[in-house]
Each structure stands twice: as C-alpha cells, then as structure tokens.
Write a protein that holds these residues in place. Structure first.
Motif, mmCIF file in Angstrom:
data_model
loop_
_atom_site.group_PDB
_atom_site.id
_atom_site.type_symbol
_atom_site.label_atom_id
_atom_site.label_comp_id
_atom_site.label_asym_id
_atom_site.label_seq_id
_atom_site.Cartn_x
_atom_site.Cartn_y
_atom_site.Cartn_z
ATOM 1 N N GLY A 158 7.410 -3.233 -0.795
ATOM 2 C CA GLY A 158 7.375 -1.487 -1.404
ATOM 3 C C GLY A 158 7.928 -1.045 0.205
ATOM 4 O O GLY A 158 8.159 -1.336 1.082
ATOM 5 N N ASP A 159 7.463 0.169 -0.272
ATOM 6 C CA ASP A 159 7.611 1.092 0.951
ATOM 7 C C ASP A 159 6.797 1.089 2.397
ATOM 8 O O ASP A 159 7.204 1.337 3.073
ATOM 9 N N THR A 214 0.566 -1.573 -0.049
ATOM 10 C CA THR A 214 -0.177 0.397 0.184
ATOM 11 C C THR A 214 0.734 1.098 0.282
ATOM 12 O O THR A 214 0.773 2.279 0.078
ATOM 13 N N GLY A 215 2.231 1.214 0.026
ATOM 14 C CA GLY A 215 3.306 2.180 -0.025
ATOM 15 C C GLY A 215 3.289 2.664 1.599
ATOM 16 O O GLY A 215 3.024 2.377 2.933
ATOM 17 N N GLY A 216 3.559 3.860 1.560
ATOM 18 C CA GLY A 216 4.493 4.501 3.058
ATOM 19 C C GLY A 216 3.317 5.022 3.560
ATOM 20 O O GLY A 216 2.406 5.620 2.636
ATOM 21 N N CYS A 217 3.778 6.776 3.846
ATOM 22 C CA CYS A 217 2.777 7.513 5.091
ATOM 23 C C CYS A 217 3.772 8.868 4.460
ATOM 24 O O CYS A 217 5.190 9.482 4.796
ATOM 25 N N ALA A 218 2.892 9.630 3.917
ATOM 26 C CA ALA A 218 3.976 10.920 3.982
ATOM 27 C C ALA A 218 3.254 12.600 4.616
ATOM 28 O O ALA A 218 3.679 12.878 4.267
ATOM 29 N N PHE A 219 2.092 12.042 4.941
ATOM 30 C CA PHE A 219 1.398 13.071 6.085
ATOM 31 C C PHE A 219 0.493 13.875 4.951
ATOM 32 O O PHE A 219 -0.116 14.993 5.968
ATOM 33 N N LEU A 220 -0.381 13.568 3.879
ATOM 34 C CA LEU A 220 -1.037 14.684 3.127
ATOM 35 C C LEU A 220 0.476 16.157 3.245
ATOM 36 O O LEU A 220 -0.290 17.254 3.076
ATOM 37 N N GLY A 261 18.260 4.696 -6.141
ATOM 38 C CA GLY A 261 17.772 3.391 -6.678
ATOM 39 C C GLY A 261 17.733 2.364 -5.924
ATOM 40 O O GLY A 261 17.543 1.378 -6.699
ATOM 41 N N GLN A 262 18.069 2.330 -4.917
ATOM 42 C CA GLN A 262 17.257 1.575 -4.036
ATOM 43 C C GLN A 262 16.106 1.082 -3.787
ATOM 44 O O GLN A 262 15.387 0.143 -3.530
ATOM 45 N N ASN A 263 15.428 2.301 -3.080
ATOM 46 C CA ASN A 263 13.802 2.163 -2.976
ATOM 47 C C ASN A 263 13.380 1.891 -4.903
ATOM 48 O O ASN A 263 12.414 1.065 -4.528
ATOM 49 N N GLY A 264 13.497 1.935 -5.744
ATOM 50 C CA GLY A 264 12.758 1.185 -6.918
ATOM 51 C C GLY A 264 13.115 -0.756 -7.425
ATOM 52 O O GLY A 264 12.991 -1.217 -7.797
ATOM 53 N N ALA A 265 14.601 -0.577 -6.740
ATOM 54 C CA ALA A 265 15.310 -1.932 -6.833
ATOM 55 C C ALA A 265 14.433 -2.918 -6.021
ATOM 56 O O ALA A 265 13.759 -3.427 -6.052
#
Length: 593
Positions: free
Chosen positions: A338-339, A178-184, A355-359
């Motif tokens: 993922g995140d 579901t991805g991470g959290c960027a706090f809107l 490049g690490q996050n995409g990998a």
C-alpha cells in the motif's frame, strides 16, 4: 504487557493490510492485524471512494501501460504495471463472485471500478473475521522488534482503549501497511497517516525511494478553518472529492482553470499569492453540492471557496523501497504493502489517483501477505528479540510534540514550500528541520498518550527531512516534482533516488528506471499521445520557458543568495548532484569544508 504470537503480523487495517492478511491466512499462516484506529472504519478510504484499474487481457492493457509510463515521466516499470493489472483484474472478479456489486454505467465490466470506501472496507473486515484473522483495533504500533540477526520478528505498541497498556506481538514476519504521510494537513481520514510505518521501517534499516514525489495537492471546499500545531483541520471532505473539472476563478471572477482542461498551477499560484479561489457550485457533483448546502446553507453567489490540501505520500509516490516481486523490503522478515511503499514502478513521478493506488493496495497486499507467509515457514522458532531503538521514545517528554509538528507543517503544507521548490527554499527547510531532529530524537517521549503523540511528531519530522533532501538532490522538473530553478526535464535523471538515514540523511541514485519499447509507445493512439503531451502537470519533455516559473511574490534565489541562506548543518549537500554519483549526501563529517 499483553503478548500475542503469530506467524504473520500486519500493521495497518486499510485495504492493503486487509488484503495482505487475507493472503497470509489463505496460505495457512496465523495472522494478527494491529490497526491504529478501527480496522475497516479509518483512513482515507473509509471517508470516500476507491478507484481500481480493471483492464481485461486484450490490446487495451498495452495502451494503458504505455500511457501510464509516459505520464509517469519514464520512471515506471511496465512489467510491474502488467502484474498489477493482472492481479487487480483477478481480484475484482473475485469480489464480483463473492457478491460485491459495483454501481454506475457498465458496472459489469468497467475499465475502472468505483467503490464506496466504507462499504468496501466493511466487506474486507468481515472477510478477515471469517478467515480467522485476529484483529487488534486501536492498537498503534510504536516499534518493530528484531532478533539477534536483525530479522524483523514482530512489533510493540500501546492499546488506546486499555489505558495505553503496552502490547507485543511476536511474529515470524511483518507486513508494513500503515499508510502514507499527509502531515496532518486536514484531509478526511488522513489523521492516521502520520508516517509511523516509514519511520519504523527506516529505524530497522529499510531504504526509501521516490520521496521527492510527495507533494501532490488536492482542492477541497473550505468547510472549516485549518489549525497548525498538530490539530488536524476537520474539512470533512475526502481528498478524492476534489473537483478537477469544475471552473475555478478568483474574487475578481477571473477564470483560472476551465472545466476539464488546462493546469491547476494557475489555481495554486493564486492561493499562494493570498487570493481567494472559488469553484462554480453548479459544476460540483450533486452529492457534494447537497453536503455543502446541508453544512453551510444555500449559497446565493453560486460559488464555493476552495483551499489546497497537501496529500503527501498518501497520493504521492514515495515510500519504503521494495526489492522483490513478493514486496519484500531490504530488511529480512519485513514486507510492505500500500501507500507506505514506493509506487514508482506503477505511477512513476505522478500521483496514482486514477485507479493505480487502489489497484496497488490490492496487488501489493496480496503479494506481501503471501511472501510473508512463505518467509514465516522458514522460521519454525523465534529466539530472543528486542525492540528497535527509535526517536521520540524517551522516558520523559522534555519538548512539546506540538512544536515539532508545527515546524514540520510550516515547511511542508504551504504551496511555496512543497508545490514549487528551489535550492534556496529547500536548504532553508533542511536547516530548520535538521536542527530540530536531535531534540525530537532524545527529548520527545513520555508515557501514555504523550508517548504516542511524541512518536507521531518524530515520524512527521523524519518524513519531512527525507522529502526535502530527495527534492534537493533531483535537479530537474519531472511529474509532481517542480523545481523553479531547474524547470526542464533532464534526460540523465531518468533514475530513482534512494534515501534513508536518521541522524544523518543520505540520498543516492538507484538503478535507472526500465525503458519501454519504442514500438509499444508508438502503438498508442495519436489522440492519447496528444492528451499526454499537452498535460502541463506532467512534463514529458522540457517545458516551455516560464511554464513552471515562480508564482508572483516567490523570489527565485540566485547562486549568491542561495549560499547565504544555507545554514551550517546543510552545507555538505553538493551544489550539483549527478545521477551517476554513488552518494548524493553523506554524513556532515565526511563532507568538504
């Protein structure tokens, strides 16, 4: 109620979720993907570019691993890094064989691959359709469901384009992507990154790790005003279009950050002090310059006003803790990709922007999807299941979710709250956030759109509390975690902090991070070591005195003032926490008076 049945349910349709679904389908599983928006068209990736590690099997890979290990403050895991490099290199080759072409110099075999995010996601969506994966667009999940033994057996949510009609997917295993959290915070595409998966996982019993490393910031052009209270600022500029190599200066034209060298701490300190910060227009990428001129017209001054955007766990490190090479979590039947998962084994204490996050999205997706498919084969039938109880799911809405979101943003978005941390400011945030939790747990809810907004507000609050407690427990400065009252790196703190809990948040020290052989580090080119050691954003040893001192106007509280500012609800947090202690913060009733 609309019901579906699957072997593997993937929550989230970004790169990690898509790769997980493809891997599960390739293993013969019947797969359903439920996305909060439209799979292949939402999230940060859809609004920017993607960078991937693509290191061939030669001596360069050892150097990359050693360099990443040092940059990460010694919290990474070289074995996991090698696995990610190998898996990503294989999948990049697969993309090329399938006809995907990369742009730029050395496009055939670059060490880092740059992808157009929208095109990349579009290709993945088409692959999902070809593989027979069922895609549920605009179907945000609200709760996981489990059987009588606590094994995750699907999820339930609402269909946004069908009058918020409830849906349930019964599945033999679930992948959280579901991805991470960027706090809107307003970064393009991060409006869907509200920490929903982190909350659902924790409610089912999953543990978190590295939540203190969730305070990465980007610098983006000020294209629109930012609003608190749940309305994300529409800057329209992707986080990966930040401008780390442009010259930055304030309104007095004092240079704060020379192109390509030095630390961004000066820039963030100026913004925190209320000074306007600008980037030299001529040094911005051509595409970004053209977009700025299209929106605002030519700027005769040749400068672009900039603002800091919190990226939270999207570009940070913290997330759901994984316990196996197949990306299984501590809850049976639940996998992560993922995140939404911790990236400490790959990036350590720093952001995986290079490049690490995409990998990691590719690798963890493939491993989680394959692992979930294997687990599903061990469950030929599903018995009775029930939704996991959660916060923000009351029958009636007694408090405004915007009030909860506004409080969370007050304690997370400002640089004084997240970029620089201290005992006093962390305890103050914990006190206010903890005081809000009972209301969020029992008084948020409703039906339709109100239910969705209530659940998002509860997730934001939960993630904020985990980050603050973890940051309070780590009494040192390492990577992106900066304590003004503990400016040095503590050798005894080369451990990972595990956290969790809802009504009562807990933090404990996990296993020490794997050490890297001294011979491997010694083989890094001297120039590389000098470059790593000179990066003040990633302190590898004790910083120079004053290097991480408080910005002007931010008082560093002494012991007496810190004690006075601690509300009753957070008094159980010990004044000094050592890594060897089993529990860093326990329930209030178990704490000393």
């Amino acid at each position: 109620m609309t019901e579906f049945d699957a072997d593997v349910l993937v929550l989230g349709g970004g790169p990690a979720g898509a790769w997980a679904a493809l891997a599960a389908a390739a293993a013969g599983a019947r797969v359903v993907v439920a996305d909060k928006a439209r799979c292949g068209s939402s999230g940060p990736t859809a609004h920017g570019g993607v960078t991937l590690w693509n290191i061939p099997t030669d001596g360069a890979r050892e150097e990359v691993v050693a360099q990443s290990y040092l940059h990460g403050g010694g919290l990474g895991d070289p074995e996991w890094m090698h696995r990610v490099l190998e898996e990503t290199h294989r999948r990049v080759g697969q993309l090329v064989r399938d006809g995907f072409r990369f742009q730029g110099d050395h496009a055939e075999r670059p060490a880092r691959v740059y992808l157009d995010g929208a095109r990349y996601l579009g290709r993945l969506r088409r692959s999902l359709v070809v593989a027979g994966v069922r895609i549920l667009d605009h179907h945000p999940a609200l709760q996981l469901i489990t059987d009588g033994d606590g094994v995750v057996s699907g999820a339930t949510g609402v269909a946004l384009r069908d009058g918020f009609r409830a849906w349930t997917v019964r599945a033999r295993s679930v992948v959280l992507a579901t991805g991470g959290c960027a706090f809107l915070s307003g970064g393009a595409g991060t409006d869907v990154d509200t920490g929903d998966g982190l909350l659902m996982g924790a409610e089912a019993g999953a543990e978190l790790s590295g939540m203190e490393f969730s305070n990465a910031y980007s610098l983006v052009p000020c294209a629109a005003p930012f609003q608190l209270g749940g309305a994300p600022g529409r800057s329209g500029f992707p986080l990966d279009r930040s401008v780390p190599f442009a010259t930055m200066y304030d309104e007095a034209r004092e240079v704060l950050h020379g192109g390509g060298s030095g630390s961004r701490a000066q820039v963030f300190a100026a913004i925190a002090d209320g000074r306007r910060v600008y980037a030299a227009l001529a040094e911005l990428p051509e595409e970004l310059r053209a977009e700025l001129e299209r929106r605002t017209g030519p700027d005769p001054t040749g400068r672009v006003p900039m603002r800091a955007v919190l990226e939270g766990t999207v570009r940070g490190t913290g997330g759901v803790r994984l316990i196996g090479a197949d990306c299984a979590t501590s809850v049976p039947g639940l996998y992560g990709a993922g995140d939404v998962t911790t990236r400490e084994p790959i990036t350590g204490a720093v952001s995986g922007f290079g490049g690490q996050n995409g990998a990691w999205a590719i690798s963890s997706g493939v491993w989680a999807g394959a692992g979930a498919a294997r687990f599903a084969r061990t469950r030929p039938t599903l018995g009775r299941v029930r939704p996991v109880p959660g916060a923000g799911l009351g029958a009636r809405n007694r408090i405004d979710p915007r009030a909860v979101v506004g409080l969370v943003q007050e304690h997370t978005l400002p640089l004084r709250r997240s970029y620089w941390r201290s005992d006093g400011s962390l305890r103050d945030s914990i006190g206010e956030l903890d005081a809000m939790w009972p209301g969020a747990e029992f008084d948020l809810g409703g039906s339709g759109a109100h239910r969705l907004r209530a659940r998002q507000a509860a997730a934001l609050l939960a993630v904020a509390r985990w980050t603050k407690y973890s940051a309070l427990a780590r009494t040192e400065t390492r990577g992106m975690h900066r304590r003004t009252d503990h400016p040095g790196v503590g050798n005894e703190w080369r451990v990972r902090l595990v956290s969790g809990g809802l009504s009562s948040v807990w933090v404990r020290s996990g296993h020490a991070a794997p050490a890297m052989a001294a011979s491997a580090v010694a083989e890094i080119a001297p120039a590389t070591l000098d470059r790593v050691a000179s990066n003040p954003e990633v302190p590898l040893s004790a910083p120079e005195p004053g290097r991480l001192s408080s910005p002007r106007g931010l008082r560093r509280p002494g012991p007496q003032s810190a004690r006075r500012s601690v509300p009753e609800v957070v008094r159980p947090v010990p004044e000094v926490v050592r890594p060897e202690s089993e529990v860093v913060r326990s329930a209030p009733e178990a704490a000393p008076a």
